[in-house]
Design a protein around this motif. Structure first.
Motif, PDB file in Angstrom:
ATOM      1  N   MET A   1       0.984  -1.383   0.110  1.00 27.58           N
ATOM      2  CA  MET A   1       0.020   0.158   0.007  1.00 27.58           C
ATOM      3  C   MET A   1       1.018   1.394  -0.013  1.00 27.58           C
ATOM      4  N   ASN A   2       1.961   1.360   0.518  1.00 29.18           N
ATOM      5  CA  ASN A   2       2.973   2.530   0.314  1.00 29.18           C
ATOM      6  C   ASN A   2       3.694   2.117  -0.962  1.00 29.18           C
ATOM      7  N   THR A   3       3.380   1.061  -1.496  1.00 35.09           N
ATOM      8  CA  THR A   3       4.180   0.946  -2.905  1.00 35.09           C
ATOM      9  C   THR A   3       3.189   1.027  -3.903  1.00 35.09           C
ATOM     10  N   PRO A   4       2.889   2.178  -4.399  1.00 32.48           N
ATOM     11  CA  PRO A   4       1.870   2.428  -5.435  1.00 32.48           C
ATOM     12  C   PRO A   4       2.228   1.832  -6.765  1.00 32.48           C
ATOM     13  N   ASN A   5       1.040   1.369  -7.431  1.00 30.48           N
ATOM     14  CA  ASN A   5       1.838   0.723  -8.533  1.00 30.48           C
ATOM     15  C   ASN A   5       1.802   1.707  -9.745  1.00 30.48           C
ATOM     16  N   PHE A   6       3.216   1.654 -10.084  1.00 26.84           N
ATOM     17  CA  PHE A   6       3.446   2.309 -11.293  1.00 26.84           C
ATOM     18  C   PHE A   6       4.611   1.732 -11.862  1.00 26.84           C
ATOM     19  N   THR A   7       3.848   0.825 -12.948  1.00 19.82           N
ATOM     20  CA  THR A   7       5.065   0.126 -13.932  1.00 19.82           C
ATOM     21  C   THR A   7       4.372   0.236 -15.194  1.00 19.82           C
ATOM     22  N   ALA A   8       3.426   1.292 -15.266  1.00 18.29           N
ATOM     23  CA  ALA A   8       3.004   1.583 -16.835  1.00 18.29           C
ATOM     24  C   ALA A   8       3.882   2.097 -17.686  1.00 18.29           C
ATOM     25  N   GLY A   9       4.357   3.391 -17.372  1.00 18.17           N
ATOM     26  CA  GLY A   9       5.610   3.866 -18.014  1.00 18.17           C
ATOM     27  C   GLY A   9       5.279   5.297 -18.600  1.00 18.17           C
ATOM     28  N   LYS A  10       4.314   6.058 -18.513  1.00 21.17           N
ATOM     29  CA  LYS A  10       4.088   7.355 -19.064  1.00 21.17           C
ATOM     30  C   LYS A  10       4.982   8.199 -18.355  1.00 21.17           C
ATOM     31  N   CYS A  11       5.831   8.858 -18.552  1.00 19.00           N
ATOM     32  CA  CYS A  11       6.817   9.822 -18.092  1.00 19.00           C
ATOM     33  C   CYS A  11       5.722  10.823 -17.365  1.00 19.00           C
ATOM     34  N   SER A  12       4.839  11.253 -18.041  1.00 21.80           N
ATOM     35  CA  SER A  12       4.058  12.469 -17.639  1.00 21.80           C
ATOM     36  C   SER A  12       3.183  12.130 -16.131  1.00 21.80           C
ATOM     37  N   ASP A  13       2.942  10.682 -16.102  1.00 24.94           N
ATOM     38  CA  ASP A  13       2.457  10.189 -14.795  1.00 24.94           C
ATOM     39  C   ASP A  13       3.423   9.799 -13.674  1.00 24.94           C
ATOM     40  N   CYS A  14       4.403   9.891 -14.060  1.00 25.79           N
ATOM     41  CA  CYS A  14       5.660   9.400 -13.125  1.00 25.79           C
ATOM     42  C   CYS A  14       5.411  10.139 -11.819  1.00 25.79           C
ATOM     43  N   PRO A  15       5.393   9.823 -10.530  1.00 21.33           N
ATOM     44  CA  PRO A  15       5.394  10.238  -9.383  1.00 21.33           C
ATOM     45  C   PRO A  15       6.738  10.958  -8.977  1.00 21.33           C
ATOM     46  N   ILE A  16       7.813  10.673  -9.679  1.00 20.94           N
ATOM     47  CA  ILE A  16       9.198  11.108  -9.494  1.00 20.94           C
ATOM     48  C   ILE A  16       9.639  12.130 -10.436  1.00 20.94           C
ATOM     49  N   ARG A  17       8.526  12.379 -11.412  1.00 27.33           N
ATOM     50  CA  ARG A  17       8.955  13.079 -12.681  1.00 27.33           C
ATOM     51  C   ARG A  17       9.641  14.431 -12.366  1.00 27.33           C
ATOM     52  N   HIS A  18       9.326  15.175 -11.354  1.00 28.54           N
ATOM     53  CA  HIS A  18       9.670  16.199 -10.856  1.00 28.54           C
ATOM     54  C   HIS A  18      11.062  16.431 -10.011  1.00 28.54           C
ATOM     55  N   ARG A  19      11.433  15.415  -9.510  1.00 29.26           N
ATOM     56  CA  ARG A  19      12.498  15.567  -8.746  1.00 29.26           C
ATOM     57  C   ARG A  19      13.636  14.717  -9.118  1.00 29.26           C
ATOM     58  N   ALA A  20      13.467  13.721 -10.104  1.00 29.02           N
ATOM     59  CA  ALA A  20      14.593  12.703 -10.472  1.00 29.02           C
ATOM     60  C   ALA A  20      15.489  13.147 -11.516  1.00 29.02           C
ATOM     61  N   VAL A  21      16.458  12.536 -11.988  1.00 29.76           N
ATOM     62  CA  VAL A  21      17.335  13.028 -12.755  1.00 29.76           C
ATOM     63  C   VAL A  21      16.725  13.687 -14.264  1.00 29.76           C
ATOM     64  N   CYS A  22      15.637  13.358 -14.392  1.00 28.17           N
ATOM     65  CA  CYS A  22      14.785  13.779 -15.703  1.00 28.17           C
ATOM     66  C   CYS A  22      14.341  14.914 -15.302  1.00 28.17           C
ATOM     67  N   ALA A  23      14.307  15.530 -14.293  1.00 32.85           N
ATOM     68  CA  ALA A  23      13.236  16.702 -13.883  1.00 32.85           C
ATOM     69  C   ALA A  23      13.673  17.723 -14.840  1.00 32.85           C
ATOM     70  N   ARG A  24      14.690  17.996 -15.470  1.00 30.58           N
ATOM     71  CA  ARG A  24      14.698  19.290 -16.341  1.00 30.58           C
ATOM     72  C   ARG A  24      14.252  19.052 -17.567  1.00 30.58           C
ATOM     73  N   CYS A  25      14.081  17.758 -17.965  1.00 30.38           N
ATOM     74  CA  CYS A  25      13.873  17.307 -19.546  1.00 30.38           C
ATOM     75  C   CYS A  25      12.904  18.042 -19.985  1.00 30.38           C
ATOM     76  N   ASN A  26      12.766  18.439 -21.118  1.00 29.33           N
ATOM     77  CA  ASN A  26      11.759  18.781 -21.958  1.00 29.33           C
ATOM     78  C   ASN A  26      10.989  17.679 -22.660  1.00 29.33           C
ATOM     79  N   ALA A  27       9.901  17.949 -23.404  1.00 30.88           N
ATOM     80  CA  ALA A  27       9.106  16.801 -23.974  1.00 30.88           C
ATOM     81  C   ALA A  27      10.111  16.155 -24.999  1.00 30.88           C
ATOM     82  N   ASP A  28      10.924  16.536 -25.711  1.00 33.77           N
ATOM     83  CA  ASP A  28      11.756  15.969 -26.719  1.00 33.77           C
ATOM     84  C   ASP A  28      12.667  14.895 -26.307  1.00 33.77           C
ATOM     85  N   GLU A  29      13.253  15.315 -24.955  1.00 32.10           N
ATOM     86  CA  GLU A  29      14.284  14.616 -24.291  1.00 32.10           C
ATOM     87  C   GLU A  29      13.569  13.646 -23.459  1.00 32.10           C
ATOM     88  N   LEU A  30      12.449  13.646 -23.005  1.00 33.07           N
ATOM     89  CA  LEU A  30      11.673  12.596 -22.512  1.00 33.07           C
ATOM     90  C   LEU A  30      11.321  11.641 -23.312  1.00 33.07           C
TER      91      LEU A  30
END
Lengths: 244, 244
Positions: A1-30
């Motif tokens: 329950m504290n492991t939310p099910n995220f194995t789908a794969g859309k970066c835009s829905d990713c819970p760590i999108r804004h803090r991980a190494v990809c945080a600064r990437c634009n759409a093309d880079e993603l």
DNA sequence: CGCTTCATTGACGACGTTCAAGACATGTGG
DNA sequence: CCACATGTCTTGAACGTCGTCAATGAAGCG
């Protein structure tokens, strides 16, 4: 329950999108990252990477908690990093792993094949910049931890660990002031983090409980009635002097 | 005499040109760096930066040795970094200093005004890339040190420190096998590095000397007859398993 | 139920700290 | 040249924190 099910794969829905190494990437880079990424899951207790092994990937922790540890030949082990969601694993430009990585809860990793990731890094500055920023933060955390390891008493060490976990892991609490969280670590893992034995950890946790600094429900669920008190016990500046 | 006179300023003659943050820069980039750089010298014992102070510059140690330390309110202090020639000081993107920087020998610094340096960094990838590489190395060193602080005995700590200094600071020795160097640190500084008291440092140094692991001429000049022996005393893998 | 894993608690001892005195080198002034 | 002060280091003795060893408790699971 504290492991939310995220194995789908859309970066835009990713819970760590804004803090991980990809945080600064634009759409093309993603899109480019997307092409070289894949998800892996690890069960609690499972070893993600063995020190010395060749690493085919780098990646980010999406959910769960993992630890970074070093071990001496005679078995003494020291944790050197606690990997929480959005933290980065692996070192671009190096083939072998320097540390053991072990999942302490179930873990989902977003992995990038190493070679393509390195090429992407040299092409786009956004990834490298974000990685630099994250590495500098980790270096600060490591140095903070050196003070804990070198100069604090067992009691202060426990209080330090609890306040760090509280800061990064708090579940917003209904009833006001007190802070509540679950320890993601066993007593032994706490000991490895703090350079103590698990017996000493257990004793000091009991002592903090006895003195009313914390309350325990079960062995892992912690309530901190007064964070300021806890931080005093940790020997830290209570007036969090923050740097920007 | 072990502070070579370099305050002139031509980057091409700079003793740390190939290892510092500017290592990857091409001729054009060096010209830009040149425009925002200046040299400063500090005497042994002098504080370069106070923790919490606003920093107007970042820079590289050109010659000499400085230390990075953290201090608790009650005075307990822990060294968190040893700055040798080519090491970088300061954090781009942050205004305040997080640590005290103190010169332990006479020190020459190559300083860059912070604002222009940050702008230059975002323009040219070479500087950022080199800084990332150096920061990752420092993070590895910090983690190595966490093992020393958390899990090693006093004797192993001393042996670890001596072998690290020996590795980075050896003067090529005429008579073959043995390794010779000068300690750049007082006993107190060694204690702050290792999370010990200066008395314990003194006792363990004496013990290593008594046991023939090291020889002392005066209090600072060290001879190591057998590096392998010293590394065994440090509890390290003697077969340096190196990562690339 | 027994088995395993994780945690608590106690008794004892070792290692490193604390407190204190003294050694050694260097520098200053009479 | 000696007396004296200062900073760095060494050494000793007593103490205390934390580690070691061992027994017990609590929770989860076949």
């Amino acid at each position: 329950m504290n492991t939310p099910n995220f194995t789908a794969g859309k970066c835009s829905d990713c819970p760590i999108r804004h803090r991980a190494v990809c945080a600064r990437c634009n759409a093309d880079e993603l899109v480019e990252l997307d092409a070289i990424k894949y998800y892996r899951t690890y069960e609690a207790g499972q070893t993600v990477i063995w020190s010395g092994d060749k690493m085919g990937f780098v990646g980010s922790v999406v959910s769960g908690v993992a630890t970074l540890t070093q071990t001496m030949e005679d078995g003494r082990t020291q944790m050197v990093g606690l990997l929480l969601p959005s933290d980065f694993v692996g070192r671009p430009g190096r083939d072998g792993a320097a540390y053991n990585v072990v999942a302490t809860t179930d873990v989902v990793m977003c992995c990038f094949r190493k070679k393509p990731f390195e090429e992407l890094m040299s092409k786009t500055p956004h990834i490298a910049h974000r990685l630099l920023e994250m590495t500098l933060d980790e270096l600060d955390a490591a140095r903070e931890w050196m003070l804990v390891l070198g100069r604090k008493t067992a009691r202060e060490k426990i209080a330090s660990l609890l306040s760090i976990i509280a800061r990064r892991n708090t579940t917003p609490d209904n009833d006001s002031v007190s802070t509540v969280f679950d320890l993601p670590l066993t007593r032994e893992a706490m000991a490895d983090y703090l350079g103590l034995t698990l017996e000493t950890v257990s004793r000091q946790v009991s002592a903090l409980k006895r003195d009313g600094v914390i309350q325990l429900q079960g062995k892992r669920h912690v309530t901190v009635p007064d964070m300021t008190r806890l931080m005093e016990e940790a020997g830290d500046d209570t007036d969090g002097g923050f740097l920007i």
